[in-house]
Design an enzyme around this catalytic site. Sequence first.
Site, PDB file in Angstrom:
ATOM      1  N   TRP A  90       0.806  -1.318   0.110  1.00  0.00           N
ATOM      2  CA  TRP A  90       0.059  -0.083   0.117  1.00  0.00           C
ATOM      3  C   TRP A  90       0.774   1.240  -0.058  1.00  0.00           C
ATOM      4  O   TRP A  90       0.622   2.108  -0.572  1.00  0.00           O
ATOM      5  CB  TRP A  90      -1.000   0.380   1.031  1.00  0.00           C
ATOM      6  CG  TRP A  90      -2.015  -1.142   0.856  1.00  0.00           C
ATOM      7  CD1 TRP A  90      -2.190  -2.032   1.652  1.00  0.00           C
ATOM      8  CD2 TRP A  90      -3.009  -1.026  -0.102  1.00  0.00           C
ATOM      9  NE1 TRP A  90      -3.459  -2.745   0.965  1.00  0.00           N
ATOM     10  CE2 TRP A  90      -3.770  -2.205   0.047  1.00  0.00           C
ATOM     11  CE3 TRP A  90      -3.309  -0.187  -1.304  1.00  0.00           C
ATOM     12  CZ2 TRP A  90      -5.062  -2.372  -0.855  1.00  0.00           C
ATOM     13  CZ3 TRP A  90      -4.372  -0.634  -2.155  1.00  0.00           C
ATOM     14  CH2 TRP A  90      -5.099  -1.655  -1.785  1.00  0.00           C
ATOM     15  N   ASP A 128      -1.558   6.553   6.211  1.00  0.00           N
ATOM     16  CA  ASP A 128      -2.601   5.834   5.757  1.00  0.00           C
ATOM     17  C   ASP A 128      -2.831   4.968   6.952  1.00  0.00           C
ATOM     18  O   ASP A 128      -2.055   3.855   7.193  1.00  0.00           O
ATOM     19  CB  ASP A 128      -2.313   4.898   4.540  1.00  0.00           C
ATOM     20  CG  ASP A 128      -3.211   4.105   4.012  1.00  0.00           C
ATOM     21  OD1 ASP A 128      -4.385   3.914   4.945  1.00  0.00           O
ATOM     22  OD2 ASP A 128      -2.875   3.492   3.046  1.00  0.00           O
ATOM     23  N   LYS A 169     -12.244  -1.610   6.125  1.00  0.00           N
ATOM     24  CA  LYS A 169     -11.357  -2.766   6.709  1.00  0.00           C
ATOM     25  C   LYS A 169     -11.920  -2.866   8.189  1.00  0.00           C
ATOM     26  O   LYS A 169     -12.083  -4.177   8.701  1.00  0.00           O
ATOM     27  CB  LYS A 169      -9.935  -2.233   6.566  1.00  0.00           C
ATOM     28  CG  LYS A 169      -9.365  -1.783   5.438  1.00  0.00           C
ATOM     29  CD  LYS A 169      -9.226  -3.112   4.517  1.00  0.00           C
ATOM     30  CE  LYS A 169      -9.136  -2.810   3.076  1.00  0.00           C
ATOM     31  NZ  LYS A 169      -8.118  -1.932   2.543  1.00  0.00           N
TER      32      LYS A 169
HETATM   33  C1  LIG Z   1      -7.424  -1.351   1.232  1.00  0.00           C
HETATM   34  C2  LIG Z   1      -6.442  -0.347   1.591  1.00  0.00           C
HETATM   35  C3  LIG Z   1      -6.206   0.527   0.453  1.00  0.00           C
HETATM   36  C4  LIG Z   1      -7.172   0.837  -0.633  1.00  0.00           C
HETATM   37  O1  LIG Z   1      -8.265   1.148  -0.045  1.00  0.00           O
HETATM   38  P1  LIG Z   1      -9.526   1.548  -1.047  1.00  0.00           P
HETATM   39  O2  LIG Z   1     -10.707   1.981  -0.195  1.00  0.00           O
HETATM   40  O3  LIG Z   1      -9.823   0.237  -1.694  1.00  0.00           O
HETATM   41  O4  LIG Z   1      -9.284   2.530  -2.135  1.00  0.00           O
HETATM   42  C5  LIG Z   1      -5.135   1.460   1.112  1.00  0.00           C
HETATM   43  N1  LIG Z   1      -4.318   1.430   2.016  1.00  0.00           N
HETATM   44  C6  LIG Z   1      -4.519   0.365   3.078  1.00  0.00           C
HETATM   45  C7  LIG Z   1      -3.644   0.270   4.339  1.00  0.00           C
HETATM   46  C8  LIG Z   1      -5.539  -0.599   2.859  1.00  0.00           C
HETATM   47  O5  LIG Z   1      -5.648  -1.509   3.684  1.00  0.00           O
END
Ligand SMILES: *Cc1c(COP(=O)(O)O)cnc(C)c1O
Length: 362
Positions: free
Chosen positions: A104, A173, A197
């Site tokens: 990511w 993030d 998530k």
């Molecule tokens: C799933 C995820 C993303 C991407 O998320 P989307 O909502 O599908 O764009 C980005 N960073 C992390 C850490 C993730 O787990």
Amino acid sequence: MSELHRAHNFNAGPAVLPLEVLQQAQAEMLDFKGTGMSVMEISHRSKEFEAVIATAETDLRDLLNIPSNYKVMFLQGGATLQFAMLPMNLRSAGSADYIVTGSWSKTALKESQKLGTSRIAASTEKEGFNSIPAAYDLDPKAAYLYYCANETIHGVEFPTEPVAPSGVPLVCDTSSDFISRPLDVSKYGVLFAGVQKNAGPSGVTVVIVRDDLLERTPSNLPVMLDYKTLAESKSLHNTPPCFGIYMVGLVFQWAKKLGGLAEVQKLNQQKANLLYKTIDESGGFYRGHAQPGARSLMNVPFRLPTEELEEAFAKEGAKKKLIGLKGHRSVGGIRASIYNALTIESIQALTDYMKEFQKNHG
Ligand SMILES: *Cc1c(COP(=O)(O)O)cnc(C)c1O
């Protein structure tokens, strides 16, 4: 429908939600707060929806103890859109630093490089993304320092946040460990999370921004990419993802009822301990991907002796209602995502299954 029909849901995202939250949404589905309409059918400008979004924000502020000089936004486009919005809003003509610890953060770096200058402050890619960097090469003039708190695919999580040079905002993030533990928001410039998530259905991205950084937004950005406008309009510049925000709000209330994030973290620690213990005591039959000091409390990728056994493990597990155990297509193996809403009973079911599977195949 009986609770007995619920799966043990180890999906990485969209993922398990608290049963109480789903039941409340079900109970309110046809008549939200006496309106005679569902929350999907009312205006986003109505007083009922304004209360939904305001309460969600207040509850998140309580949970994370967010200081008053931070704005909270509920946006669309997923965490992936933030990979681009961040540099667009924060970098101007400068350079940004990225710590790369998994898929990511690597994707975020690539997206940022399309739009301007970015440096790699550290990368663990050569070692297969199984650790947290021991040292950083930091630019003291960087527009921001970026990292991913929990790499969902590789299962590595920072035990504490990296320290940015003075004056450099730290950007995080936190998609897959959002509201899984307490966090000192005042150490950050920006935090963002796609909520599917750990905190809701897909379709909502929470962005928390320190308000002085909003002055960096260039005036020529399209409005839906413009933090300043979106923050000033309190996420209501256009029609927001109303149902998703309602659901996220219910999850925040659920976490508060559990006793807040310190309590949530305790439960997560218990669950993760149980699973890692089973891996560690398997005599090498199960092998965790992350090094012990970098182990995620949310996503636990591990390997079995052969790919055939991994396939059988996921398949036979699914027959026992242990769902979502197949690893990410990019790394293979097995991955158990064990987010806030996953119960200790589900972990118990998984570890019992692991022991039984090893007995039969080890
Ligand atoms: C799933 C995820 C993303 C991407 O998320 P989307 O909502 O599908 O764009 C980005 N960073 C992390 C850490 C993730 O787990």
